[in-house]
Design a protein around this motif. Structure first.
Motif, PDB file in Angstrom:
ATOM      1  N   GLY A 127      32.180  14.313  -9.926  1.00 40.99           N
ATOM      2  CA  GLY A 127      31.454  15.555 -10.150  1.00 40.99           C
ATOM      3  C   GLY A 127      32.209  16.747  -9.605  1.00 40.99           C
ATOM      4  O   GLY A 127      33.370  16.643  -9.177  1.00 40.99           O
ATOM      5  N   GLU A 128      31.547  17.877  -9.617  1.00 43.25           N
ATOM      6  CA  GLU A 128      32.154  19.127  -9.171  1.00 43.25           C
ATOM      7  C   GLU A 128      31.097  19.977  -8.475  1.00 43.25           C
ATOM      8  O   GLU A 128      29.934  19.986  -8.876  1.00 43.25           O
ATOM      9  CB  GLU A 128      32.730  19.873 -10.379  1.00 43.25           C
ATOM     10  N   VAL A 129      31.516  20.686  -7.422  1.00 40.29           N
ATOM     11  CA  VAL A 129      30.609  21.515  -6.638  1.00 40.29           C
ATOM     12  C   VAL A 129      31.124  22.947  -6.657  1.00 40.29           C
ATOM     13  O   VAL A 129      32.317  23.187  -6.467  1.00 40.29           O
ATOM     14  CB  VAL A 129      30.515  21.014  -5.177  1.00 40.29           C
ATOM     15  N   LYS A 130      30.235  23.897  -6.864  1.00 41.83           N
ATOM     16  CA  LYS A 130      30.604  25.306  -6.829  1.00 41.83           C
ATOM     17  C   LYS A 130      30.731  25.765  -5.379  1.00 41.83           C
ATOM     18  O   LYS A 130      29.868  25.464  -4.545  1.00 41.83           O
ATOM     19  CB  LYS A 130      29.546  26.150  -7.549  1.00 41.83           C
ATOM     20  N   THR A 131      31.807  26.497  -5.089  1.00 44.15           N
ATOM     21  CA  THR A 131      32.073  26.954  -3.720  1.00 44.15           C
ATOM     22  C   THR A 131      32.212  28.477  -3.701  1.00 44.15           C
ATOM     23  O   THR A 131      32.012  29.145  -4.718  1.00 44.15           O
ATOM     24  CB  THR A 131      33.364  26.342  -3.172  1.00 44.15           C
ATOM     25  N   MET A 143      29.904  12.622  11.137  1.00 45.09           N
ATOM     26  CA  MET A 143      28.610  12.471  11.799  1.00 45.09           C
ATOM     27  C   MET A 143      27.480  13.031  10.931  1.00 45.09           C
ATOM     28  O   MET A 143      26.424  12.408  10.781  1.00 45.09           O
ATOM     29  CB  MET A 143      28.612  13.162  13.163  1.00 45.09           C
ATOM     30  N   SER A 144      27.721  14.191  10.344  1.00 40.81           N
ATOM     31  CA  SER A 144      26.694  14.838   9.527  1.00 40.81           C
ATOM     32  C   SER A 144      26.764  14.440   8.069  1.00 40.81           C
ATOM     33  O   SER A 144      25.863  14.773   7.289  1.00 40.81           O
ATOM     34  CB  SER A 144      26.833  16.361   9.645  1.00 40.81           C
ATOM     35  N   LYS A 145      27.859  13.770   7.669  1.00 38.47           N
ATOM     36  CA  LYS A 145      28.105  13.401   6.272  1.00 38.47           C
ATOM     37  C   LYS A 145      28.137  14.649   5.374  1.00 38.47           C
ATOM     38  O   LYS A 145      27.607  14.647   4.265  1.00 38.47           O
ATOM     39  CB  LYS A 145      27.044  12.415   5.770  1.00 38.47           C
ATOM     40  N   LYS A 146      28.797  15.683   5.887  1.00 39.82           N
ATOM     41  CA  LYS A 146      28.894  16.935   5.143  1.00 39.82           C
ATOM     42  C   LYS A 146      30.346  17.279   4.857  1.00 39.82           C
ATOM     43  O   LYS A 146      31.259  16.889   5.609  1.00 39.82           O
ATOM     44  CB  LYS A 146      28.248  18.082   5.925  1.00 39.82           C
ATOM     45  N   VAL A 147      30.559  18.021   3.773  1.00 41.98           N
ATOM     46  CA  VAL A 147      31.872  18.524   3.408  1.00 41.98           C
ATOM     47  C   VAL A 147      31.866  20.038   3.545  1.00 41.98           C
ATOM     48  O   VAL A 147      30.914  20.707   3.125  1.00 41.98           O
ATOM     49  CB  VAL A 147      32.238  18.128   1.965  1.00 41.98           C
ATOM     50  N   PHE A 148      32.951  20.546   4.129  1.00 38.87           N
ATOM     51  CA  PHE A 148      33.099  21.996   4.334  1.00 38.87           C
ATOM     52  C   PHE A 148      34.322  22.472   3.564  1.00 38.87           C
ATOM     53  O   PHE A 148      35.420  21.940   3.750  1.00 38.87           O
ATOM     54  CB  PHE A 148      33.290  22.316   5.819  1.00 38.87           C
ATOM     55  N   THR A 158      31.635  26.947   2.526  1.00 34.47           N
ATOM     56  CA  THR A 158      30.578  26.334   1.726  1.00 34.47           C
ATOM     57  C   THR A 158      30.369  24.914   2.243  1.00 34.47           C
ATOM     58  O   THR A 158      31.337  24.178   2.457  1.00 34.47           O
ATOM     59  CB  THR A 158      30.970  26.291   0.234  1.00 34.47           C
ATOM     60  N   VAL A 159      29.111  24.531   2.444  1.00 29.87           N
ATOM     61  CA  VAL A 159      28.796  23.220   3.008  1.00 29.87           C
ATOM     62  C   VAL A 159      27.945  22.446   2.005  1.00 29.87           C
ATOM     63  O   VAL A 159      26.942  22.961   1.504  1.00 29.87           O
ATOM     64  CB  VAL A 159      28.025  23.348   4.336  1.00 29.87           C
ATOM     65  N   PHE A 160      28.357  21.211   1.683  1.00 28.96           N
ATOM     66  CA  PHE A 160      27.538  20.391   0.795  1.00 28.96           C
ATOM     67  C   PHE A 160      27.464  18.957   1.304  1.00 28.96           C
ATOM     68  O   PHE A 160      28.324  18.487   2.061  1.00 28.96           O
ATOM     69  CB  PHE A 160      28.031  20.455  -0.656  1.00 28.96           C
ATOM     70  N   ASP A 161      26.396  18.278   0.897  1.00 23.36           N
ATOM     71  CA  ASP A 161      26.160  16.898   1.285  1.00 23.36           C
ATOM     72  C   ASP A 161      27.156  15.990   0.564  1.00 23.36           C
ATOM     73  O   ASP A 161      27.290  16.049  -0.664  1.00 23.36           O
ATOM     74  CB  ASP A 161      24.729  16.510   0.916  1.00 23.36           C
ATOM     75  N   ALA A 162      27.849  15.151   1.324  1.00 25.59           N
ATOM     76  CA  ALA A 162      28.893  14.314   0.738  1.00 25.59           C
ATOM     77  C   ALA A 162      28.325  13.253  -0.205  1.00 25.59           C
ATOM     78  O   ALA A 162      29.010  12.820  -1.123  1.00 25.59           O
ATOM     79  CB  ALA A 162      29.703  13.639   1.844  1.00 25.59           C
ATOM     80  N   LYS A 163      27.074  12.846  -0.005  1.00 28.00           N
ATOM     81  CA  LYS A 163      26.465  11.821  -0.852  1.00 28.00           C
ATOM     82  C   LYS A 163      25.857  12.415  -2.125  1.00 28.00           C
ATOM     83  O   LYS A 163      26.110  11.934  -3.231  1.00 28.00           O
ATOM     84  CB  LYS A 163      25.380  11.071  -0.071  1.00 28.00           C
ATOM     85  N   THR A 165      26.081  15.722  -3.077  1.00 34.13           N
ATOM     86  CA  THR A 165      26.863  16.907  -3.478  1.00 34.13           C
ATOM     87  C   THR A 165      26.008  18.175  -3.550  1.00 34.13           C
ATOM     88  O   THR A 165      26.448  19.191  -4.088  1.00 34.13           O
ATOM     89  CB  THR A 165      27.616  16.702  -4.817  1.00 34.13           C
ATOM     90  N   LYS A 166      24.811  18.135  -3.010  1.00 29.99           N
ATOM     91  CA  LYS A 166      23.958  19.324  -2.970  1.00 29.99           C
ATOM     92  C   LYS A 166      24.492  20.325  -1.954  1.00 29.99           C
ATOM     93  O   LYS A 166      24.813  19.956  -0.820  1.00 29.99           O
ATOM     94  CB  LYS A 166      22.530  18.941  -2.591  1.00 29.99           C
ATOM     95  N   VAL A 167      24.604  21.594  -2.369  1.00 31.79           N
ATOM     96  CA  VAL A 167      25.056  22.642  -1.455  1.00 31.79           C
ATOM     97  C   VAL A 167      23.960  22.906  -0.431  1.00 31.79           C
ATOM     98  O   VAL A 167      22.800  23.152  -0.783  1.00 31.79           O
ATOM     99  CB  VAL A 167      25.411  23.932  -2.220  1.00 31.79           C
ATOM    100  N   LEU A 168      24.328  22.857   0.849  1.00 28.18           N
ATOM    101  CA  LEU A 168      23.369  22.982   1.942  1.00 28.18           C
ATOM    102  C   LEU A 168      23.375  24.355   2.593  1.00 28.18           C
ATOM    103  O   LEU A 168      22.434  24.707   3.302  1.00 28.18           O
ATOM    104  CB  LEU A 168      23.658  21.918   3.010  1.00 28.18           C
ATOM    105  N   GLY A 169      24.438  25.110   2.366  1.00 28.26           N
ATOM    106  CA  GLY A 169      24.477  26.442   2.971  1.00 28.26           C
ATOM    107  C   GLY A 169      25.851  27.057   2.900  1.00 28.26           C
ATOM    108  O   GLY A 169      26.838  26.428   2.496  1.00 28.26           O
ATOM    109  N   THR A 170      25.895  28.328   3.276  1.00 32.14           N
ATOM    110  CA  THR A 170      27.140  29.091   3.353  1.00 32.14           C
ATOM    111  C   THR A 170      27.225  29.715   4.735  1.00 32.14           C
ATOM    112  O   THR A 170      26.242  30.299   5.218  1.00 32.14           O
ATOM    113  CB  THR A 170      27.179  30.194   2.274  1.00 32.14           C
ATOM    114  N   ILE A 171      28.369  29.581   5.376  1.00 35.47           N
ATOM    115  CA  ILE A 171      28.567  30.103   6.728  1.00 35.47           C
ATOM    116  C   ILE A 171      29.511  31.292   6.662  1.00 35.47           C
ATOM    117  O   ILE A 171      30.635  31.175   6.165  1.00 35.47           O
ATOM    118  CB  ILE A 171      29.151  29.032   7.665  1.00 35.47           C
TER     119      ILE A 171
END
Length: 353
Positions: A127-131, A143-148, A158-163, A165-171
């Motif tokens: 799949g693909e995630v928008k950043t 530990m968090s199973k997140k991709v930055f 941009t932070v999304f769930d590795a499993k 691929t849902k975007v969780l937030g922007t820092i």
């Protein structure tokens, strides 16, 4: 994977051996008997092909080196020296992050503002995630199973769930991010190139925990972490390596390195930190203690070899570069032109001790 007893036993034995090697190595340093590390080029793997390059990522367990090449990622078996596959359609690719326990890899595509998700075994795109704009460094935090993804033009992560691929937030980072590193305990550290800072991020709640000044370091690029002693090794464009306390942000040491650094690596067994320098050199630093560091060698590599990956299994280093012509190629959005690459000369350099 971890449910299989034999693998647990194997890993336990490997851990004991690694600890023993590290203990012997450290005692040799204390006793003054440690020979100077003799890193040198032991192999060249010609790959050719078109396109520039950026980050290298090495999966020591799977024996795969991920090589970013402008529009694609080439995957090399480091034991055989053979290309095992390619991941296409990664326009403006910068980096690759891997999550072995999820059998997933992640690629930052700078020109399309996306992250590609792929299967580590088959290399097939999932799949693909928008950043944010121009995602550069990309890090998986276990530990968090997140991709930055660290977005160079947005000054964000941009932070999304590795499993899922849902975007969780922007820092918001407050500056232009460069390399980043995770401590595998819920924290991520990223350099801000234009602010001369390193930012500490809590990967669990996505909060910035601190902005730490790196003076006299200027334009920080590569970063690596000693997780045991909580030390960050940061390469700086003004030919310095800063060693930073990962808990307080205080600078523990500043050491001279070569010109054109773009990657830093740290080996927890040998306690060696490495700076790959685009001028064609490798600076080798030994961590004598948590607060004392010594330059032990400067090694000739090849001009352009500014990015690097460390194999934690064999302790070899991998670089990519090519030969350049005297003419330069204008680069959109940049003041300086880049030297033109001589077609067919792209190569992987392997350095060993």
């Amino acid at each position: 994977m971890n449910t299989i007893l034999s693998r647990r036993v194997g890993r336990g034995i490997a851990s004991v051996l690694m600890s023993g090697l590290s203990f012997c190595f450290h005692n040799a340093v204390i006793s003054g008997t440690l020979p100077t590390p003799n890193y040198h080029i032991i192999k060249k793997i010609p790959l050719g092909g078109e396109g520039r390059w950026d980050y290298l990522t090495l999966d020591s367990s799977a024996r795969r080196l991920y090589i970013t090449r402008s529009t694609r990622v080439t995957v090399l078996n480091v034991d055989t020296g053979l290309v095992v596959g390619e991941i296409p359609h990664t326009v403006g690719v910068h980096g690759v992050a891997i999550a072995p326990e999820l059998n997933r890899g992640f690629i930052s595509n700078g020109k399309t503002a996306t992250a590609t998700v792929f299967n580590l075994k088959t290399l097939q795109v999932i799949g693909e995630v928008k950043t944010g704009s121009n995602p550069d460094a990309i890090v998986y935090e276990p530990m968090s199973k997140k991709v930055f993804t660290f977005n160079g033009l947005s000054n964000t992560a941009t932070v999304f769930d590795a499993k899922t691929t849902k975007v969780l937030g922007t820092i918001a980072l407050g500056g232009k991010p460069e390399f980043a590193a995770a401590d595998d305990s819920g924290r991520i550290f990223v350099n801000l190139e234009d602010k001369n800072e390193v930012v500490a991020i809590n990967a669990i709640n996505l909060q910035v925990k601190g902005h730490w000044a790196l003076k006299p370091c200027s334009e920080p690029t590569g970063i690596a972490i000693d997780r045991q002693h909580q030390r960050l090794f940061i390469g700086c464009t003004n030919r310095l390596m800063s060693v930073v306390d990962a808990n307080t942000g205080s600078i523990k040491a500043t050491l001279p390195i070569g010109k054109g650094t773009d990657a830093i690596a740290y080996d927890p067994v040998t306690r060696l930190a490495f700076s790959s320098n685009g001028e064609g050199s490798l600076t080798v630093v030994h961590e004598d203690s948590a607060d004392k560091f010594s330059i032990v060698n400067n090694v000739i590599t090849q001009p352009g070899a500014r990015t690097m990956a460390l194999d934690l299994k064999t302790h070899k280093l991998y670089f990519d570069t090519a030969k350049f012509s005297a003419t330069s190629t204008p680069v959109s959005g940049q003041v300086r032109s880049r030297p033109s690459i001589i077609p067919g000369t792209f190569v992987i350099l392997v350095l060993g001790d």
